[in-house]
Motif scaffolding. Structure first.
Motif, mmCIF file in Angstrom:
data_model
loop_
_atom_site.group_PDB
_atom_site.id
_atom_site.type_symbol
_atom_site.label_atom_id
_atom_site.label_comp_id
_atom_site.label_asym_id
_atom_site.label_seq_id
_atom_site.Cartn_x
_atom_site.Cartn_y
_atom_site.Cartn_z
ATOM 1 N N MET A 57 0.627 -1.156 -0.286
ATOM 2 C CA MET A 57 -0.585 0.565 -0.226
ATOM 3 C C MET A 57 0.430 1.356 -0.127
ATOM 4 O O MET A 57 2.026 1.938 0.672
ATOM 5 N N SER A 58 0.515 2.267 -0.983
ATOM 6 C CA SER A 58 1.068 3.264 -0.715
ATOM 7 C C SER A 58 0.063 4.622 0.107
ATOM 8 O O SER A 58 -0.464 4.394 -0.893
ATOM 9 N N GLN A 59 0.664 5.924 0.333
ATOM 10 C CA GLN A 59 -0.358 6.792 0.126
ATOM 11 C C GLN A 59 1.140 8.081 0.411
ATOM 12 O O GLN A 59 1.637 8.189 -0.668
ATOM 13 N N SER A 60 -0.630 8.572 -0.538
ATOM 14 C CA SER A 60 -0.755 9.774 -0.644
ATOM 15 C C SER A 60 0.436 10.032 -2.253
ATOM 16 O O SER A 60 1.707 10.376 -2.605
ATOM 17 N N PRO A 61 -0.226 8.752 -3.170
ATOM 18 C CA PRO A 61 0.093 9.276 -4.532
ATOM 19 C C PRO A 61 0.414 10.254 -5.984
ATOM 20 O O PRO A 61 -0.760 11.350 -5.058
ATOM 21 N N ALA A 62 1.031 10.426 -5.739
ATOM 22 C CA ALA A 62 0.960 11.724 -7.774
ATOM 23 C C ALA A 62 0.169 11.386 -8.878
ATOM 24 O O ALA A 62 0.067 10.195 -9.031
ATOM 25 N N THR A 63 -0.536 11.900 -9.146
ATOM 26 C CA THR A 63 -1.718 11.048 -10.262
ATOM 27 C C THR A 63 -0.601 11.357 -11.556
ATOM 28 O O THR A 63 0.138 12.137 -11.941
ATOM 29 N N PRO A 64 -0.665 10.275 -12.271
ATOM 30 C CA PRO A 64 -0.085 10.164 -13.054
ATOM 31 C C PRO A 64 -0.486 11.097 -13.846
ATOM 32 O O PRO A 64 -1.356 11.748 -14.473
ATOM 33 N N TRP B 260 -9.401 -3.221 -26.817
ATOM 34 C CA TRP B 260 -8.832 -1.956 -26.091
ATOM 35 C C TRP B 260 -7.737 -3.483 -25.330
ATOM 36 O O TRP B 260 -8.005 -4.411 -24.809
ATOM 37 N N THR B 261 -6.361 -2.674 -25.570
ATOM 38 C CA THR B 261 -5.628 -3.295 -24.698
ATOM 39 C C THR B 261 -5.479 -2.036 -23.094
ATOM 40 O O THR B 261 -4.853 -1.615 -23.383
ATOM 41 N N PHE B 262 -4.651 -3.245 -22.355
ATOM 42 C CA PHE B 262 -4.585 -2.644 -20.871
ATOM 43 C C PHE B 262 -3.415 -1.797 -21.121
ATOM 44 O O PHE B 262 -2.222 -2.465 -21.440
ATOM 45 N N ARG B 263 -2.858 -0.831 -20.669
ATOM 46 C CA ARG B 263 -1.500 0.010 -20.985
ATOM 47 C C ARG B 263 -0.585 -0.090 -19.385
ATOM 48 O O ARG B 263 0.762 0.733 -19.566
ATOM 49 N N GLY B 264 -1.611 0.306 -19.090
ATOM 50 C CA GLY B 264 -0.464 0.012 -17.163
ATOM 51 C C GLY B 264 -1.399 0.419 -16.251
ATOM 52 O O GLY B 264 -2.584 1.342 -16.424
ATOM 53 N N ALA B 265 -1.196 0.910 -15.289
ATOM 54 C CA ALA B 265 -1.480 1.163 -13.389
ATOM 55 C C ALA B 265 -1.099 1.792 -12.177
ATOM 56 O O ALA B 265 0.318 1.397 -12.721
ATOM 57 N N THR B 266 -1.349 2.831 -12.129
ATOM 58 C CA THR B 266 -0.860 3.490 -11.008
ATOM 59 C C THR B 266 -1.296 3.212 -9.396
ATOM 60 O O THR B 266 -3.182 3.505 -9.324
ATOM 61 N N PRO B 267 -0.557 1.832 -8.481
ATOM 62 C CA PRO B 267 0.247 1.999 -8.910
ATOM 63 C C PRO B 267 -0.084 0.211 -9.794
ATOM 64 O O PRO B 267 -0.773 -0.173 -10.130
ATOM 65 N N LEU B 268 1.280 -0.761 -10.251
ATOM 66 C CA LEU B 268 1.372 -1.528 -10.029
ATOM 67 C C LEU B 268 0.182 -2.883 -10.373
ATOM 68 O O LEU B 268 -0.391 -3.448 -10.998
ATOM 69 N N GLU B 269 0.628 -3.175 -9.625
ATOM 70 C CA GLU B 269 0.313 -3.812 -8.386
ATOM 71 C C GLU B 269 -0.140 -3.373 -6.632
ATOM 72 O O GLU B 269 0.325 -1.917 -6.525
ATOM 73 N N GLY B 270 -1.225 -3.782 -6.321
ATOM 74 C CA GLY B 270 -1.280 -3.139 -4.770
ATOM 75 C C GLY B 270 -2.377 -1.818 -4.810
ATOM 76 O O GLY B 270 -3.075 -2.262 -6.589
ATOM 77 N N THR C 127 -6.212 3.094 -14.130
ATOM 78 C CA THR C 127 -5.869 2.336 -14.787
ATOM 79 C C THR C 127 -5.877 3.241 -16.198
ATOM 80 O O THR C 127 -6.584 4.026 -16.673
ATOM 81 N N LEU C 128 -5.012 2.662 -17.417
ATOM 82 C CA LEU C 128 -4.595 3.145 -18.765
ATOM 83 C C LEU C 128 -5.208 2.204 -19.414
ATOM 84 O O LEU C 128 -4.145 1.234 -19.719
#
Length: 193
Positions: A1-8, A158-168, A181-182
């Motif tokens: 888990m992460s706290q206060s992420p930067a918006t991609p 449609w294809t998955f191009r990424g996520a923030t975070p990639l896991e979790g 997700t994008l």
């Protein structure tokens, strides 16, 4: 888990017509004209992605915004409705009102920031728009909250191009878990910043 992420942030290298929404694990995007969650971090993400670009929405989505947030600032707000005469009512003040999605998308491309057009809801507008779109930015919220409006299904184009975070998950200040997700259709190119 992460706290206060930067918006991609993504810089698209070609014009895009995108859809943006938040959904539960089961694809719920709305309940009783609103959202069945409270996630300020997603609202900040939505603003950052769409600000400076035209947004296209249905009348019910427009009406779901509190008066003080209509029109969404720093964006051309385009509302699609089949309701005759609605565009001349006080409630439509600040919106460009059109009666078809196709007209709305053309209008959006000629509006300030029209190199990126964002479809922001609701469910019927997403269903109509997905054939015209090449990007989907989806916030997935780790909840199974119930609702009455589902996210549009994305086909195998449609294809998955990424996520923030990639896991979790990111963890919001209120404890809600979520990820950005994008998805893209075709050869849409972009650069993460």
């Amino acid at each position: 888990m992460s706290q206060s992420p930067a918006t991609p942030t993504y810089r698209f290298t070609q014009p895009i017509v995108g859809m943006i929404w938040a959904q539960t694990n089961t694809g719920v995007i709305g309940a009783d004209g609103g959202m069945p969650w409270h996630l300020p971090e997603d609202m900040a993400h939505f603003t950052r992605v769409t600000k400076g670009h035209p947004v296209v929405m249905g009348r019910k989505t427009w009406e779901s915004f509190p008066d003080k947030f209509r029109p969404l600032p720093d964006r051309t707000n385009i509302v699609v409705t089949r309701q005759q005469g609605w565009g001349s009512t006080p409630e439509a003040s600040g919106a460009v009102v059109l009666d078809s999605l196709e007209e709305a998308l053309v209008e959006a491309q000629f509006s300030p920031g029209g190199n990126e057009v964002w479809v922001i809801g609701g469910g019927q507008v997403y269903e109509q728009a997905k054939e015209h779109c090449n990007v989907a930015v989806i916030t997935v919220i780790n909840t199974d909250a119930r609702g009455d409006t589902q996210a549009p299904g994305l086909s195998s184009e449609w294809t998955f191009r990424g996520a923030t975070p990639l896991e979790g998950w990111h963890t919001a200040k209120n404890g809600t878990e979520y990820r950005f997700t994008l998805w893209a259709k075709g050869e849409t190119e972009f650069q993460a910043e």
